[in-house]
Design an enzyme around this catalytic site. Structure first.
Site, mmCIF file in Angstrom:
data_model
loop_
_atom_site.group_PDB
_atom_site.id
_atom_site.type_symbol
_atom_site.label_atom_id
_atom_site.label_comp_id
_atom_site.label_asym_id
_atom_site.label_seq_id
_atom_site.Cartn_x
_atom_site.Cartn_y
_atom_site.Cartn_z
ATOM 1 N N GLU A 42 2.886 -19.548 -42.038
ATOM 2 C CA GLU A 42 1.948 -18.497 -42.433
ATOM 3 C C GLU A 42 2.699 -17.298 -43.032
ATOM 4 O OE1 GLU A 42 -1.527 -15.908 -40.080
ATOM 5 O OE2 GLU A 42 0.146 -16.787 -38.973
ATOM 6 N N LYS A 112 -7.872 -18.528 -43.178
ATOM 7 C CA LYS A 112 -7.818 -18.358 -41.725
ATOM 8 C C LYS A 112 -9.159 -17.845 -41.212
ATOM 9 C CE LYS A 112 -4.785 -16.194 -38.263
ATOM 10 N NZ LYS A 112 -3.503 -15.453 -38.127
ATOM 11 N N CYS A 145 -2.587 -20.505 -37.358
ATOM 12 C CA CYS A 145 -2.181 -19.672 -36.237
ATOM 13 C C CYS A 145 -3.287 -19.523 -35.186
ATOM 14 C CB CYS A 145 -1.678 -18.336 -36.770
ATOM 15 S SG CYS A 145 -0.577 -17.446 -35.634
#
Length: 270
Positions: A42, A112, A145
């Site tokens: 990321e 995300k 994440c």
């Protein structure tokens, strides 16, 4: 399925040229060692600890220089590539990634969906829709994440047939215990492979890892050093795990919202 390479980088904040040079150098090494799927962490190109105005200056569109370069490299190397980037779209910033086929075709982009902590000062949540991506190497899912800390996105991907869920991350030392618990848990919950690709430096705990469908950590990278984590994925391990641990077969799908819609990845969470 394939040989995967987690490119565990040590980005320098705001130094996009140096970070790009590091990424390409490490990727070339991985390709030379037989990698068929390359995954970067990321925000590897920008670094993580920047202010919104700095991300705005460095962010790109999904057809910008970074994605275009890696489309060319995927074609040159004959590899599938998962490459995150800071994305700008109108007035909004997203933490995004692109999935690129070995032909250079852009198969999908993903934003995300659960933005963490101080990221909310800069970034917008992406849509909470989770779709399997069909690649020449098999069916993959992608999360970024914090997304993996919720059980539902990984489960929705598994129910659509994902064999491997890829999780580019910037995961901190303070949350290291969660990294060590949740990646194996999501693999075991869904009897799929999980590949977590982390950074080092900037307070990140490294330890990129590939987890088998029974929750066993197959390989793990250094806690502090940039490195390439290479490992073969054996798809037959999925069937073996599911024969012993029938979580998906015994799962009551009525517990999920959306009924039949979830089979096409159209379930929206929250």
């Amino acid at each position: 399925m394939c040989k995967v390479a987690a490119i565990q980088m040590k980005p320098a904040s705001g130094q996009t040229d140096a970070n790009l040079q590091q990424a390409v150098f490490m990727a070339e090494q991985a390709v030379g060692e037989g990698a068929e799927l390359l995954v970067f962490p990321e925000l590897w190109k920008t670094g993580y600890h920047l202010k919104k105005e700095e991300f705005l200056r460095l962010a790109e569109t999904r057809d910008g220089k970074t994605v275009s370069l890696f489309r060319d490299l995927a074609r040159k190397w004959g590899t599938v590539i998962v490459v995150p980037f800071a994305e700008i779209d109108g007035d909004h910033l997203y933490i995004s990634l692109a999935v690129i086929e070995r032909t250079g075709e852009l198969l999908a982009t993903y934003r995300k969906s659960f933005v963490w902590g101080k990221e909310k000062d800069s970034f917008t949540n992406g849509e909470r829709q989770y779709r399997v991506i069909h690649t020449s190497l098999g069916k993959i899912g992608v999360l970024i994440c914090y997304d993996i800390e919720f059980p539902e996105p990984a489960r929705l991907l598994a129910l659509q047939g994902a064999e491997l869920i890829i999780v580019p991350s910037v995961w901190s030392f303070g949350a290291e215990t969660r990294w060590d618990i949740q990646l194996p848990a999501r693999a075991l919950d869904n009897t799929v492979f999980i590949l977590g690709v982390n950074t080092v430096g900037e307070g990140s705990c490294g330890k990129s890892k590939l987890v088998a469908p029974d929750g066993q950590v197959l390989c793990e990278a250094s806690r502090e050093e940039a490195c390439i984590l290479l490992h073969d994925i054996q798809p037959e391990l999925i069937g073996k795990a599911r024969a012993r641990i029938p979580y998906l077969a015994d799962f009551d799908e009525s517990l999920l919202p959306g009924g039949e819609a979830r089979k096409s990845g159209m379930v929206i969470l929250g």
